[in-house]
Motif scaffolding. Structure first.
Motif, PDB file in Angstrom:
ATOM      1  N   ALA A   1       0.829  -1.198   0.000  1.00 23.91           N
ATOM      2  CA  ALA A   1       0.000   0.000   0.000  1.00 23.91           C
ATOM      3  C   ALA A   1       0.869   1.256   0.000  1.00 23.91           C
ATOM      4  O   ALA A   1       0.613   2.205  -0.739  1.00 23.91           O
ATOM      5  CB  ALA A   1      -0.927   0.000   1.211  1.00 23.91           C
ATOM      6  N   LEU A   2       1.916   1.251   0.809  1.00 27.61           N
ATOM      7  CA  LEU A   2       2.825   2.397   0.871  1.00 27.61           C
ATOM      8  C   LEU A   2       3.532   2.594  -0.468  1.00 27.61           C
ATOM      9  O   LEU A   2       3.671   3.714  -0.950  1.00 27.61           O
ATOM     10  CB  LEU A   2       3.838   2.206   1.998  1.00 27.61           C
ATOM     11  CG  LEU A   2       4.770   3.367   2.278  1.00 27.61           C
ATOM     12  CD1 LEU A   2       3.998   4.640   2.565  1.00 27.61           C
ATOM     13  CD2 LEU A   2       5.680   3.034   3.436  1.00 27.61           C
ATOM     14  N   SER A   3       3.937   1.507  -1.092  1.00 23.40           N
ATOM     15  CA  SER A   3       4.576   1.587  -2.401  1.00 23.40           C
ATOM     16  C   SER A   3       3.622   2.190  -3.431  1.00 23.40           C
ATOM     17  O   SER A   3       4.005   3.058  -4.214  1.00 23.40           O
ATOM     18  CB  SER A   3       5.039   0.198  -2.839  1.00 23.40           C
ATOM     19  OG  SER A   3       5.602   0.252  -4.125  1.00 23.40           O
ATOM     20  N   ALA A   4       2.375   1.739  -3.442  1.00 22.37           N
ATOM     21  CA  ALA A   4       1.379   2.270  -4.371  1.00 22.37           C
ATOM     22  C   ALA A   4       1.115   3.751  -4.102  1.00 22.37           C
ATOM     23  O   ALA A   4       0.993   4.553  -5.031  1.00 22.37           O
ATOM     24  CB  ALA A   4       0.080   1.479  -4.258  1.00 22.37           C
ATOM     25  N   TYR A   5       1.047   4.123  -2.835  1.00 21.32           N
ATOM     26  CA  TYR A   5       0.807   5.514  -2.430  1.00 21.32           C
ATOM     27  C   TYR A   5       1.915   6.425  -2.960  1.00 21.32           C
ATOM     28  O   TYR A   5       1.646   7.482  -3.524  1.00 21.32           O
ATOM     29  CB  TYR A   5       0.754   5.559  -0.912  1.00 21.32           C
ATOM     30  CG  TYR A   5       0.474   6.899  -0.289  1.00 21.32           C
ATOM     31  CD1 TYR A   5      -0.738   7.535  -0.461  1.00 21.32           C
ATOM     32  CD2 TYR A   5       1.423   7.497   0.543  1.00 21.32           C
ATOM     33  CE1 TYR A   5      -1.004   8.744   0.159  1.00 21.32           C
ATOM     34  CE2 TYR A   5       1.156   8.703   1.171  1.00 21.32           C
ATOM     35  CZ  TYR A   5      -0.054   9.322   0.967  1.00 21.32           C
ATOM     36  OH  TYR A   5      -0.318  10.515   1.588  1.00 21.32           O
ATOM     37  N   ARG A   6       3.128   5.978  -2.824  1.00 22.80           N
ATOM     38  CA  ARG A   6       4.258   6.798  -3.279  1.00 22.80           C
ATOM     39  C   ARG A   6       4.404   6.746  -4.800  1.00 22.80           C
ATOM     40  O   ARG A   6       4.837   7.714  -5.401  1.00 22.80           O
ATOM     41  CB  ARG A   6       5.515   6.355  -2.560  1.00 22.80           C
ATOM     42  CG  ARG A   6       5.391   6.671  -1.067  1.00 22.80           C
ATOM     43  CD  ARG A   6       6.679   7.030  -0.415  1.00 22.80           C
ATOM     44  NE  ARG A   6       6.428   7.582   0.898  1.00 22.80           N
ATOM     45  CZ  ARG A   6       6.746   6.989   2.041  1.00 22.80           C
ATOM     46  NH1 ARG A   6       7.359   5.827   2.036  1.00 22.80           N
ATOM     47  NH2 ARG A   6       6.483   7.571   3.190  1.00 22.80           N
ATOM     48  N   GLU A   7       4.031   5.644  -5.427  1.00 21.22           N
ATOM     49  CA  GLU A   7       4.125   5.527  -6.882  1.00 21.22           C
ATOM     50  C   GLU A   7       3.165   6.485  -7.568  1.00 21.22           C
ATOM     51  O   GLU A   7       3.493   7.072  -8.591  1.00 21.22           O
ATOM     52  CB  GLU A   7       3.827   4.099  -7.323  1.00 21.22           C
ATOM     53  CG  GLU A   7       4.037   3.891  -8.806  1.00 21.22           C
ATOM     54  CD  GLU A   7       3.867   2.447  -9.215  1.00 21.22           C
ATOM     55  OE1 GLU A   7       3.295   2.235 -10.293  1.00 21.22           O
ATOM     56  OE2 GLU A   7       4.282   1.557  -8.461  1.00 21.22           O
ATOM     57  N   VAL A   8       1.985   6.675  -7.008  1.00 20.10           N
ATOM     58  CA  VAL A   8       1.023   7.627  -7.567  1.00 20.10           C
ATOM     59  C   VAL A   8       1.672   8.999  -7.662  1.00 20.10           C
ATOM     60  O   VAL A   8       1.583   9.675  -8.671  1.00 20.10           O
ATOM     61  CB  VAL A   8      -0.264   7.688  -6.709  1.00 20.10           C
ATOM     62  CG1 VAL A   8      -1.115   8.891  -7.080  1.00 20.10           C
ATOM     63  CG2 VAL A   8      -1.053   6.412  -6.878  1.00 20.10           C
TER      64      VAL A   8
END
Length: 97
Positions: A78-85
């Motif tokens: 989730a953190l990876s997706a949050y930062r990827e956005v």
């Protein structure tokens, strides 16, 4: 009550350093959620530093992205997706300038 830091006011300029209160029609500060980030925080902080405003932004992202649900919550993914956005142009309402 904790006050927003200078970095917090930079990240949330329209609400004087507080997370926007979703119950308000226009962006009004939620005085319960100050941004207490410092300059060294990631540009898309998820509250790891103890910042309540950024923690709420991460929680809302996870909710809208459908990352909560049955089964185990994969916080790292989730953190990876949050930062990827953010890395790919961000989304409306992002917290950085």
């Amino acid at each position: 009550m904790t006050e927003p830091t200078p970095e917090g006011r930079r990240r949330y300029p329209h609400t004087q350093g507080y997370f926007p209160d979703p119950s308000q029609i226009e962006a009004a500060p939620d005085r319960e959620l100050p941004c207490t980030c410092v300059h060294g925080c990631p540009s898309r902080c998820a509250g790891e530093c103890g910042c309540k405003a950024c923690e709420q932004a991460f929680v809302e992202f996870c909710d809208v992205a459908g990352l909560y649900g049955p089964g185990e919550f994969d916080e790292a993914a989730a953190l990876s997706a949050y930062r990827e956005v953010h890395a790919h142009g961000g989304v409306s309402g992002r917290t950085d300038a």
